[in-house]
Design a protein around this motif. Sequence first.
Motif, PDB file in Angstrom:
ATOM      1  N   UNK A  82       1.073  -1.134   0.043  1.00  0.00           N
ATOM      2  CA  UNK A  82      -0.038   0.026   0.116  1.00  0.00           C
ATOM      3  C   UNK A  82       0.924   1.297  -0.036  1.00  0.00           C
ATOM      4  N   UNK A  83       1.927   1.170   0.904  1.00  0.00           N
ATOM      5  CA  UNK A  83       3.064   2.524   0.846  1.00  0.00           C
ATOM      6  C   UNK A  83       3.549   2.571  -0.333  1.00  0.00           C
ATOM      7  N   UNK A  84       3.851   1.479  -1.285  1.00  0.00           N
ATOM      8  CA  UNK A  84       4.451   1.574  -2.739  1.00  0.00           C
ATOM      9  C   UNK A  84       3.500   2.354  -3.388  1.00  0.00           C
ATOM     10  N   UNK A  85       2.025   2.004  -3.534  1.00  0.00           N
ATOM     11  CA  UNK A  85       0.976   2.300  -4.346  1.00  0.00           C
ATOM     12  C   UNK A  85       1.021   4.074  -4.094  1.00  0.00           C
ATOM     13  N   UNK A  86       0.813   4.156  -2.770  1.00  0.00           N
ATOM     14  CA  UNK A  86       0.673   5.820  -2.692  1.00  0.00           C
ATOM     15  C   UNK A  86       1.870   6.559  -2.858  1.00  0.00           C
ATOM     16  N   UNK A  87       2.992   5.887  -2.682  1.00  0.00           N
ATOM     17  CA  UNK A  87       4.309   6.989  -3.142  1.00  0.00           C
ATOM     18  C   UNK A  87       4.410   6.987  -4.501  1.00  0.00           C
ATOM     19  N   UNK A  88       3.839   5.996  -5.397  1.00  0.00           N
ATOM     20  CA  UNK A  88       3.758   6.120  -6.981  1.00  0.00           C
ATOM     21  C   UNK A  88       2.820   6.874  -7.222  1.00  0.00           C
ATOM     22  N   UNK A  89       1.735   7.159  -6.568  1.00  0.00           N
ATOM     23  CA  UNK A  89       0.594   7.966  -6.785  1.00  0.00           C
ATOM     24  C   UNK A  89       1.381   9.415  -6.635  1.00  0.00           C
ATOM     25  N   UNK A  90       2.110   9.659  -5.694  1.00  0.00           N
ATOM     26  CA  UNK A  90       2.569  10.903  -5.299  1.00  0.00           C
ATOM     27  C   UNK A  90       3.421  11.381  -6.442  1.00  0.00           C
ATOM     28  N   UNK A  91       4.369  10.588  -6.947  1.00  0.00           N
ATOM     29  CA  UNK A  91       5.262  10.764  -7.998  1.00  0.00           C
ATOM     30  C   UNK A  91       4.541  11.085  -9.131  1.00  0.00           C
ATOM     31  N   UNK A  92       3.575  10.364  -9.630  1.00  0.00           N
ATOM     32  CA  UNK A  92       2.874  10.603 -10.787  1.00  0.00           C
ATOM     33  C   UNK A  92       1.935  11.771 -10.805  1.00  0.00           C
ATOM     34  N   UNK A  93       1.441  12.164  -9.591  1.00  0.00           N
ATOM     35  CA  UNK A  93       0.937  13.459  -9.299  1.00  0.00           C
ATOM     36  C   UNK A  93       1.805  14.605  -9.464  1.00  0.00           C
ATOM     37  N   UNK A  94       3.092  14.563  -8.919  1.00  0.00           N
ATOM     38  CA  UNK A  94       4.080  15.481  -9.090  1.00  0.00           C
ATOM     39  C   UNK A  94       4.518  15.715 -10.421  1.00  0.00           C
ATOM     40  N   UNK A  95       4.734  14.513 -11.369  1.00  0.00           N
ATOM     41  CA  UNK A  95       5.109  14.535 -12.705  1.00  0.00           C
ATOM     42  C   UNK A  95       4.030  15.343 -13.530  1.00  0.00           C
ATOM     43  N   UNK A  96       2.835  15.095 -13.211  1.00  0.00           N
ATOM     44  CA  UNK A  96       1.647  15.863 -13.918  1.00  0.00           C
ATOM     45  C   UNK A  96       1.446  17.135 -13.708  1.00  0.00           C
ATOM     46  N   UNK A  97       1.769  17.490 -12.608  1.00  0.00           N
ATOM     47  CA  UNK A  97       1.621  18.882 -12.077  1.00  0.00           C
ATOM     48  C   UNK A  97       2.870  19.744 -12.698  1.00  0.00           C
ATOM     49  N   UNK A  98       4.060  19.204 -12.906  1.00  0.00           N
ATOM     50  CA  UNK A  98       5.264  19.462 -13.651  1.00  0.00           C
ATOM     51  C   UNK A  98       4.906  19.778 -14.954  1.00  0.00           C
TER      52      UNK A  98
ATOM     53  N   UNK B 124       2.037  24.309  -8.706  1.00  0.00           N
ATOM     54  CA  UNK B 124       2.251  23.135  -9.544  1.00  0.00           C
ATOM     55  C   UNK B 124       2.982  22.475  -8.597  1.00  0.00           C
ATOM     56  N   UNK B 125       4.012  22.966  -8.009  1.00  0.00           N
ATOM     57  CA  UNK B 125       5.066  22.544  -7.110  1.00  0.00           C
ATOM     58  C   UNK B 125       4.510  22.216  -5.942  1.00  0.00           C
ATOM     59  N   UNK B 126       3.649  22.947  -5.462  1.00  0.00           N
ATOM     60  CA  UNK B 126       2.991  22.555  -3.960  1.00  0.00           C
ATOM     61  C   UNK B 126       1.609  21.837  -4.035  1.00  0.00           C
ATOM     62  N   UNK B 127       0.986  21.854  -5.173  1.00  0.00           N
ATOM     63  CA  UNK B 127      -0.362  21.156  -5.113  1.00  0.00           C
ATOM     64  C   UNK B 127      -0.291  19.738  -4.855  1.00  0.00           C
ATOM     65  N   UNK B 128       0.783  18.757  -4.986  1.00  0.00           N
ATOM     66  CA  UNK B 128       0.846  17.480  -4.491  1.00  0.00           C
ATOM     67  C   UNK B 128       0.907  17.293  -2.952  1.00  0.00           C
ATOM     68  N   UNK B 129       1.571  18.273  -2.509  1.00  0.00           N
ATOM     69  CA  UNK B 129       1.922  18.406  -1.145  1.00  0.00           C
ATOM     70  C   UNK B 129       0.697  18.756  -0.211  1.00  0.00           C
ATOM     71  N   UNK B 130       0.141  19.803  -1.121  1.00  0.00           N
ATOM     72  CA  UNK B 130      -1.209  20.121  -0.514  1.00  0.00           C
ATOM     73  C   UNK B 130      -2.260  19.075  -0.603  1.00  0.00           C
ATOM     74  N   UNK B 131      -2.286  18.577  -1.626  1.00  0.00           N
ATOM     75  CA  UNK B 131      -3.555  17.237  -1.629  1.00  0.00           C
ATOM     76  C   UNK B 131      -3.179  16.290  -0.582  1.00  0.00           C
ATOM     77  N   UNK B 132      -1.729  15.752  -0.701  1.00  0.00           N
ATOM     78  CA  UNK B 132      -1.619  14.732   0.303  1.00  0.00           C
ATOM     79  C   UNK B 132      -1.599  15.204   1.907  1.00  0.00           C
TER      80      UNK B 132
END
Length: 359
Positions: free
Chosen positions: A309-325, A338-346
């Motif tokens: 589950x940790x793997x999945x959530x971490x990958x979601x965060x990385x994908x979210x970061x790449x999409x925002x970028x 865009x840089x702060x949206x992933x952190x804000x959502x999580x």
Amino acid sequence: MNILDKYIIKKFLSAFFFTVVILVSVICVIDFTEKNEDFVEHELSMSKIIFGYYLYLFPYFANLLSPITIFIAVVFVTAQLAARTEIVAILASGVSFRRLMLPYAIGGCVVGVLIFGLNGWVLPVGNKSRVAFERAYTKRPYRFQGRNVHIKIGPRHYVYMESYDNTSNVGFHFALETVDSTLLRRRLTADAINWDSTKRVWHMSPQLVRTFQGPQDERLQTLPARDTTLNLFPKDFASTYKLAETLTVPELNAFIRTKIERGADDTQIYLSEKYERYAYPFAIVILTLIGVILSARKSRAGVGGQIALGFVLAFVFIIFTMLSRNLAQVGSLPPIIAAWVPSGVFTLIGLALYRFVPK
């Protein structure tokens, strides 16, 4: 800090660095198998491959995968504590769950500060060597493909080139324009302009100069071939392959200022890199706390299920970061947002999950 805090921090940081070494080592082995043909083709020695490339690639991947490794480390340590009912005993002794999260927050801050320092000042130095190695041995030779290039080199001065050959550092159909507001005051044209690396000046072929004093007042002047200095250099036409990753924070800020002054259309790429370096450490702390919240209960799936589950959530965060970028680089989002949206959502996800922690 009490004994329990030190115990958790020690286990957490040990698990984090162990995870980094194992995961990044596997990735480097995979990378080696993919690039081995290039290494053989260029007859590179093993020492040059290791100390000229993988010595710098290892910390690069360690930083890139830090959201995954931090999550795995937190989930592994916390799930073990939960499986052995140690968390139940800690909470039963009167320690609140919020207080239990403190050593994890401290450990996350330590990792975050380390990553910020690496991202801002250490990794860019190593990335210069890594990117140079990749360009020399694993990528095709770079050729500048721009046509009809316009560059602002001063408050009133603009350069135009129909084309530029970066292998010989020669620009063709060159023009230097002086503009006041919207009025063209002077235009110098030359068939070619080439860089003299010895004198570090530009050599221009014979020039035709047009000076405009008014709507009906145009003066022509011809000048012989000559050397001149301009706020323009061959590096402005060089490869930008992973350039942002090779710049320290001061270098990146100076580079962005130059881009803005010249009105460049790729400034968003470097602004995104700048703001991500500040947002990334904060994200590490948020992911650490979410990992604690998710793994504090015993799970029927066991430690393995919680790590997955940790793997999945971490990958979601990385994908979210790449999409925002990507959205920032194409202009759909301001880079700072865009840089702060992933952190804000999580962060919101973490607050929602906190409602279900064991009391």
